[in-house]
Design a protein around this motif. Sequence first.
Motif, PDB file in Angstrom:
ATOM      1  N   VAL A  57      51.517  83.314  53.566  1.00 33.50           N
ATOM      2  CA  VAL A  57      51.541  84.140  52.365  1.00 33.50           C
ATOM      3  C   VAL A  57      52.627  83.612  51.441  1.00 33.50           C
ATOM      4  O   VAL A  57      53.767  83.389  51.866  1.00 33.50           O
ATOM      5  N   ILE A  58      52.273  83.409  50.172  1.00 33.06           N
ATOM      6  CA  ILE A  58      53.204  82.860  49.185  1.00 33.06           C
ATOM      7  C   ILE A  58      53.412  83.879  48.082  1.00 33.06           C
ATOM      8  O   ILE A  58      52.440  84.426  47.537  1.00 33.06           O
ATOM      9  N   GLU A  59      54.675  84.158  47.756  1.00 28.61           N
ATOM     10  CA  GLU A  59      55.030  85.024  46.635  1.00 28.61           C
ATOM     11  C   GLU A  59      56.134  84.360  45.831  1.00 28.61           C
ATOM     12  O   GLU A  59      57.073  83.777  46.398  1.00 28.61           O
ATOM     13  N   ASN A  60      56.014  84.445  44.510  1.00 27.84           N
ATOM     14  CA  ASN A  60      56.983  83.817  43.609  1.00 27.84           C
ATOM     15  C   ASN A  60      57.196  82.353  43.965  1.00 27.84           C
ATOM     16  O   ASN A  60      58.303  81.822  43.880  1.00 27.84           O
ATOM     17  N   GLY A  61      56.116  81.698  44.374  1.00 25.45           N
ATOM     18  CA  GLY A  61      56.167  80.274  44.660  1.00 25.45           C
ATOM     19  C   GLY A  61      56.743  79.912  46.012  1.00 25.45           C
ATOM     20  O   GLY A  61      56.828  78.730  46.342  1.00 25.45           O
ATOM     21  N   GLU A  62      57.145  80.901  46.823  1.00 25.54           N
ATOM     22  CA  GLU A  62      57.769  80.624  48.120  1.00 25.54           C
ATOM     23  C   GLU A  62      56.956  81.271  49.243  1.00 25.54           C
ATOM     24  O   GLU A  62      56.348  82.328  49.061  1.00 25.54           O
ATOM     25  N   VAL A  63      56.970  80.622  50.408  1.00 29.66           N
ATOM     26  CA  VAL A  63      56.294  81.180  51.579  1.00 29.66           C
ATOM     27  C   VAL A  63      57.141  82.326  52.125  1.00 29.66           C
ATOM     28  O   VAL A  63      58.300  82.138  52.495  1.00 29.66           O
ATOM     29  N   VAL A  64      56.548  83.523  52.167  1.00 31.40           N
ATOM     30  CA  VAL A  64      57.280  84.701  52.638  1.00 31.40           C
ATOM     31  C   VAL A  64      56.803  85.170  54.007  1.00 31.40           C
ATOM     32  O   VAL A  64      57.459  85.990  54.647  1.00 31.40           O
ATOM     33  N   LYS A 264      51.552  74.254  51.461  1.00 28.37           N
ATOM     34  CA  LYS A 264      52.305  73.417  50.519  1.00 28.37           C
ATOM     35  C   LYS A 264      51.434  73.014  49.326  1.00 28.37           C
ATOM     36  O   LYS A 264      51.940  72.871  48.205  1.00 28.37           O
ATOM     37  N   VAL A 265      50.135  72.821  49.566  1.00 33.80           N
ATOM     38  CA  VAL A 265      49.226  72.534  48.464  1.00 33.80           C
ATOM     39  C   VAL A 265      49.098  73.760  47.567  1.00 33.80           C
ATOM     40  O   VAL A 265      49.087  73.652  46.337  1.00 33.80           O
ATOM     41  N   VAL A 266      49.013  74.943  48.180  1.00 32.98           N
ATOM     42  CA  VAL A 266      48.939  76.178  47.398  1.00 32.98           C
ATOM     43  C   VAL A 266      50.212  76.355  46.573  1.00 32.98           C
ATOM     44  O   VAL A 266      50.158  76.734  45.395  1.00 32.98           O
ATOM     45  N   GLN A 267      51.355  76.072  47.159  1.00 36.73           N
ATOM     46  CA  GLN A 267      52.613  76.161  46.415  1.00 36.73           C
ATOM     47  C   GLN A 267      52.633  75.212  45.229  1.00 36.73           C
ATOM     48  O   GLN A 267      53.146  75.546  44.153  1.00 36.73           O
ATOM     49  N   LEU A 268      52.081  74.018  45.411  1.00 36.54           N
ATOM     50  CA  LEU A 268      52.019  73.054  44.314  1.00 36.54           C
ATOM     51  C   LEU A 268      51.256  73.624  43.127  1.00 36.54           C
ATOM     52  O   LEU A 268      51.673  73.483  41.972  1.00 36.54           O
ATOM     53  N   LEU A 269      50.153  74.302  43.401  1.00 32.61           N
ATOM     54  CA  LEU A 269      49.354  74.885  42.323  1.00 32.61           C
ATOM     55  C   LEU A 269      50.037  76.110  41.723  1.00 32.61           C
ATOM     56  O   LEU A 269      50.035  76.295  40.505  1.00 32.61           O
TER      57      LEU A 269
END
Length: 610
Positions: A57-64, A264-269
């Motif tokens: 789960v990613i929030e505000n660009g970071e994995v939480v 990490k790909v999701v974070q990139l987007l």
Amino acid sequence: MGFGFVSGWLLKALAALVVVCLGLCPAVAQDQALSALDRALTGSLAEDRLPGLAIAVIENGEVVHLKGYGVSDRGQKSPVEPGTLFGIGEAGAGLTALGAMMLVEEGRLKLDTPLAALVPEVPVRNPFDQDHALRLVHLLEQTSGLRELTLGQRAVSTRGHALADTVQRFAPYRLESAPGAIRERSQVALLLAALMVERAGGQAYEDFIRARLFSPLDIQSAVFGDPGAGASGYGRDGETPLPPGPMSHRPGLNLHMSAQELAKVVQLLVNRGVNNGVALLQPQSIERLERMETGPALALGLPPADGLGLSGFVHEKTVFFGGRGTVGGTRAVWAYAPDLRAGYVVMTNALRPSQAPLLIERYLTRNLALPRRDTVEGDPVSSRNLEGLYAPHKPAMVLPGTESRVTVEAVEGGDLMIGGVLYAAVANGHYQRQDAAVPTAAFTMWKGRRALVLDGALLVRQPPQAAWTPAILFAAYSVLALFTLIRLTYWVYAGFVGRLAAQGGAGLRYVPVLALAGLTALWVFITYMQGLDEPVRLALFGRETYRSWGFYLGSLLVPFLGFLSFWRGLTAGYGASAVIRLYAMAVGILVLVVSAALAEHGLIGLMTWR
């Protein structure tokens, strides 16, 4: 003086405490929400009867939140970890799009580059070529007009073959519709898009993705091909082990990743092309991935619900972009909401639906208000004119009954029931579900026929007889089968003692019986194939075996017997009763009509192993 000093100090302390609380309260609320999500995911594993589940789960660009649930293998009881590898299937289409946009930024590729410019050796029959060249944008936006791979092609293993060899092995290709006109998913399109990226990038597709995407993002465990170790796949019951999918459909079905690294790909987007300080794409390129510039939805002005190599998941509060795929009994879903700077990855190892994506989407949108819907007063007369059965413009390949068919019915107020779901009339002639943030349905004309654009796909209204034709065919089959069962014993006895020779001959009875029996066997066989999980179906019928040869020969024999039955009834000589002649002709017509429908699906004379 002392009292004023003390009261001033207390006021400052109280203000500081308020500031601290204001800073901590959101964090506390997030922790509580994450704990509730974790409990819900744990409970969903048992409710969904899934062996295992891995999520990020990613929030505000970071994995939480990054965690594995359940087991990756029921036999060995190996726990699912965030680093457990799963096959991601078509969910890898977004990686091809990312690679293409990198080359576009470098000026080495254009989205409107024709396929023939980079891959001239691949034969594509394009009757629309004069005005509609097949381009990279069509391949990535799934508006190529290419038909999906057949059952036999999906079963082909291309282990050890170069991507260009794989593409040639499935050739020649043919466009069923003009590029850019209709959105239909096709593995062929993803194969050709990957080959264009390979040619423009100057190195093998896998090497390009490793060097340009995986290496900068520190993705180390992703594997193209056999992962060696990873989650075992299970069937729709969550219990039956399934064989791994064939190593074909490069570059999609042969890629295995973990939830930890796909995140990490999701974070990139989510971070608009930047992850951990690594800038791989410009924000404008990410924005281009999140919209379509071809297809029927664009022409009707529907809000973007799909993108360039990305699928759209319309939530009740916002729109997520991402991908989903299934291979070898494992499933992968990843998605992100640009306006929230949030996203998720869900991986499961059974061909069963999971509540996890919906649970995570609800968590990520918990602070969003429902968007305002600009509903309008619909015209009841116009709504009734839209009623009918809608289906794809071309029958789906391989198995009938798997294509999307929806019924449209008008309700009070000018709204519509589409596929049993209520759609309210909104501005610009669009229709919107109550649980959707944007309109996803609109009507248009296609080749002189009413058509429905639903979730980006175009469905054409069928003639009125299309709704009741299956019922009539089934009723005719039932009557003929019952008549056959009643008379069969007598025909066998009469044929044995030689009485049928003077009544038109034994062939007038036995050929229709064989035709009807062949049709029954063929339909039972097709129904059996439909009930199998895809990996099992490919393993049983995707190679040259007695089963696949039996299906091939039987599918050719059935229409031949149908024709022979009709011909015997038509040309029966003196002594044949009118009832038996009509029976033979009726059986022949029924078998030929059903065979024609099966032929439209590519099932007559289908060599499933080729």
